[in-house]
Design an enzyme around this catalytic site. Structure first.
Site, PDB file in Angstrom:
ATOM      1  N   HIS A   1     -22.489 -35.763  13.108  1.00 28.76           N
ATOM      2  CA  HIS A   1     -21.987 -34.414  12.842  1.00 28.76           C
ATOM      3  C   HIS A   1     -23.074 -33.337  12.912  1.00 28.76           C
ATOM      4  O   HIS A   1     -22.789 -32.175  13.181  1.00 28.76           O
ATOM      5  CB  HIS A   1     -21.299 -34.392  11.478  1.00 28.76           C
ATOM      6  CG  HIS A   1     -20.643 -33.080  11.162  1.00 28.76           C
ATOM      7  ND1 HIS A   1     -19.558 -32.606  11.874  1.00 28.76           N
ATOM      8  CD2 HIS A   1     -20.939 -32.136  10.237  1.00 28.76           C
ATOM      9  CE1 HIS A   1     -19.205 -31.431  11.384  1.00 28.76           C
ATOM     10  NE2 HIS A   1     -20.030 -31.118  10.392  1.00 28.76           N
TER      11      HIS A   1
ATOM     12  N   HIS B   1     -22.210 -29.875  20.438  1.00 32.76           N
ATOM     13  CA  HIS B   1     -21.329 -29.869  21.606  1.00 32.76           C
ATOM     14  C   HIS B   1     -21.765 -28.795  22.588  1.00 32.76           C
ATOM     15  O   HIS B   1     -22.441 -27.839  22.227  1.00 32.76           O
ATOM     16  CB  HIS B   1     -19.875 -29.632  21.192  1.00 32.76           C
ATOM     17  CG  HIS B   1     -19.600 -28.257  20.637  1.00 32.76           C
ATOM     18  ND1 HIS B   1     -19.970 -27.873  19.363  1.00 32.76           N
ATOM     19  CD2 HIS B   1     -19.009 -27.171  21.193  1.00 32.76           C
ATOM     20  CE1 HIS B   1     -19.603 -26.619  19.158  1.00 32.76           C
ATOM     21  NE2 HIS B   1     -19.022 -26.152  20.259  1.00 32.76           N
TER      22      HIS B   1
HETATM   23 ZN    ZN Z   1     -18.374 -33.582  13.208  1.00 30.56          ZN
END
Ligand code: ZN
Ligand code: ZN
Ligand code: FE
Length: 335
Positions: A96, A149
């Site tokens: 994360h 991302h």
């Molecule tokens: Zn995440």
């Protein structure tokens, strides 16, 4: 509503996506209701077992493959078209938290390889002219999710920034018979003044013509037109530089630093003179102060550079030296 509207004054397309206004901004990740859509177990990722890098459709697409037909204005120069395109999110890791520089070299290479494969795939769509790969990081840039991302916008037109570079590179070629970026790379390698880092295939430097205080450009040393032409070794070398540059920003600001990363690639249709490269824009001008694009920049497209690029290069080189040391100690090193 998905349309592109023509600005006849500056001759640029604007993507108009009504529904994007409702997308959430930086959900409170500490609240109990928050579930990260990019963490393993999220509904979007349910049907995947083992993954390290995964491509997802953007949940709030600015362009879609089959938009509604647009209703034209009566005045001709107020032109518009359907915003026909594809937007994707590349989730770079199941972790994360992190950045390109917290991935191993192997893992970062798979991210870069994913970019190349997606460009290859999207190039086959009849309605796509250009595939823009970019990565936004940090709340200063307005990133709504911290999970590492990057993004892809496959566009029905060539972005004006790219077209301006193509025009300049083609004009230079006509006059000098060589590639402008190849010549700049040769000059910078000899002069050494602005180089931050290099490996066998790529150099990272603060450009002579930087607009942002700590802008960094990554150029392939050998002439390469497009990311689609990079071989395996070049992909690994590119991943190496991207890790080092992002780690350099963290080391420079002594925290998890924001930045914009933009891949400047040859269009997927047509054949132009071009030299693939990656540009990084850093919003800070020192540890505390943001550099704002304000009146003179937004209002007139004139950039003022605070400082001198050659002095900033000294700072960046020092930050880079520390960053490489950390990468060597923690993540199995650089190339
Ligand atoms: Zn995440
Ligand atoms: Zn070149
Ligand atoms: Fe560029």
């Amino acid at each position: 509503m998905h349309e592109i509207r023509w600005n006849p004054l500056v001759k640029k397309w604007i993507i108009v996506a009504a529904h994007r206004a409702t997308r959430p901004w930086r959900p409170d990740e500490k609240s109990r209701e928050f579930t990260c859509p990019f963490c393993p177990g999220a509904p979007e990722l349910k049907n995947l077992d083992e993954w390290d890098v995964v491509v997802l459709p953007n949940k709030y697409p600015a362009l879609i493959p089959e938009p509604q037909p647009v209703e034209k204005e009566e005045m001709n120069i107020l032109d518009k078209k359907e915003a026909r395109g594809v937007t994707e999110v590349i989730v770079e890791t199941p972790e994360h938290e992190g950045d390109l520089c917290t991935l191993t070299l192997d893992h970062a290479k798979r991210v870069v390889e994913t970019y190349r494969n997606e460009v290859d795939k999207l190039a086959k769509e009849r309605f796509i002219e250009y595939v823009a790969v970019f990565r936004n990081k940090g709340k200063e840039i307005g990133v709504s999710l911290t999970h590492p991302h990057s993004q892809i916008y496959a566009l029905p037109f060539i972005p004006p920034r790219i077209m301006a570079e193509i025009n300049a590179i083609e004009e230079y070629k006509k006059i000098h018979g060589s590639c402008m970026i190849c010549d700049i790379v040769k000059y910078e390698i000899e002069s050494k003044k602005r180089i931050i880092y290099s490996n066998e295939e790529f150099i990272a430097l603060i450009p002579y013509y930087a607009m942002w205080p700590f802008e960094i450009h990554v150029y392939p040393i050998k002439h390469v037109k497009t990311i689609r032409d990079l071989n395996d070794h070049q992909l690994t070398s590119l991943a190496d530089v991207l890790r080092v540059v992002t780690a350099t920003y963290n080391s420079l600001l002594e925290r998890d630093a924001p930045y914009i990363m933009a891949f400047h690639d040859h269009p997927v249709k047509g054949n132009y003179e071009y030299h693939f490269h990656v540009e990084f824009y850093q919003p800070y001008r020192d540890k505390e102060k943001l550099k704002y694009a304000a009146g003179i920049e937004w209002g007139f497209w004139v950039f003022t550079y605070d400082g001198v690029p050659e002095q900033r290069a000294v700072e960046l080189r020092e930050a880079c030296r520390k960053a490489v040391k950390t990468l060597n100690n923690v993540l199995g090193g650089c190339m």
